[in-house]
Design a protein around this motif. Structure first.
Motif, mmCIF file in Angstrom:
data_model
loop_
_atom_site.group_PDB
_atom_site.id
_atom_site.type_symbol
_atom_site.label_atom_id
_atom_site.label_comp_id
_atom_site.label_asym_id
_atom_site.label_seq_id
_atom_site.Cartn_x
_atom_site.Cartn_y
_atom_site.Cartn_z
ATOM 1 N N VAL A 1 0.885 -1.171 0.013
ATOM 2 C CA VAL A 1 -0.007 0.042 -0.121
ATOM 3 C C VAL A 1 0.957 1.363 0.087
ATOM 4 C CG1 VAL A 1 -1.829 1.217 1.333
ATOM 5 C CG2 VAL A 1 -2.053 -1.074 1.007
ATOM 6 N N THR A 2 2.009 1.127 0.736
ATOM 7 C CA THR A 2 2.740 2.371 0.783
ATOM 8 C C THR A 2 3.504 2.480 -0.524
ATOM 9 O OG1 THR A 2 3.193 2.035 3.267
ATOM 10 C CG2 THR A 2 4.934 3.406 1.766
ATOM 11 N N ALA B 1 2.437 1.860 -3.471
ATOM 12 C CA ALA B 1 1.444 2.126 -4.481
ATOM 13 C C ALA B 1 1.360 3.575 -4.306
ATOM 14 C CB ALA B 1 0.147 1.121 -4.124
ATOM 15 N N ASN B 2 1.282 3.991 -3.068
ATOM 16 C CA ASN B 2 0.759 5.279 -2.906
ATOM 17 C C ASN B 2 1.757 6.553 -2.985
ATOM 18 O OD1 ASN B 2 -1.951 5.172 -2.073
ATOM 19 N ND2 ASN B 2 -1.530 4.388 0.012
ATOM 20 N N GLY C 1 3.781 6.668 -5.816
ATOM 21 C CA GLY C 1 3.481 7.277 -7.120
ATOM 22 C C GLY C 1 4.924 7.306 -7.880
#
Length: 57
Positions: A24-25, A27-28, A30
């Motif tokens: 999740v980290t 993916a965020n 960018g």
């Protein structure tokens, strides 16, 4: 015996939670930003069909 099994599952669950948090980290975060923002190179747009073929085809 039950403590050994629960310890094994708790370690596996902890590893899964850490893996999901890492995904999740990542993916965020960018994509990286460009150093210099130069205008994009111009491209040629083509009409439909291949212009090199004869018209009677």
């Amino acid at each position: 015996m039950l403590r050994r099994i629960s310890a094994r599952y708790s370690r596996g669950l902890l590893a899964a939670v850490i893996a999901v948090a890492a995904l999740v980290t990542a993916a965020n975060v960018g994509p990286a930003r460009a150093a210099a923002q130069a205008p994009a190179a111009r491209t040629v747009t083509h009409t439909a069909g291949d212009q090199g073929l004869p018209s009677d085809r």
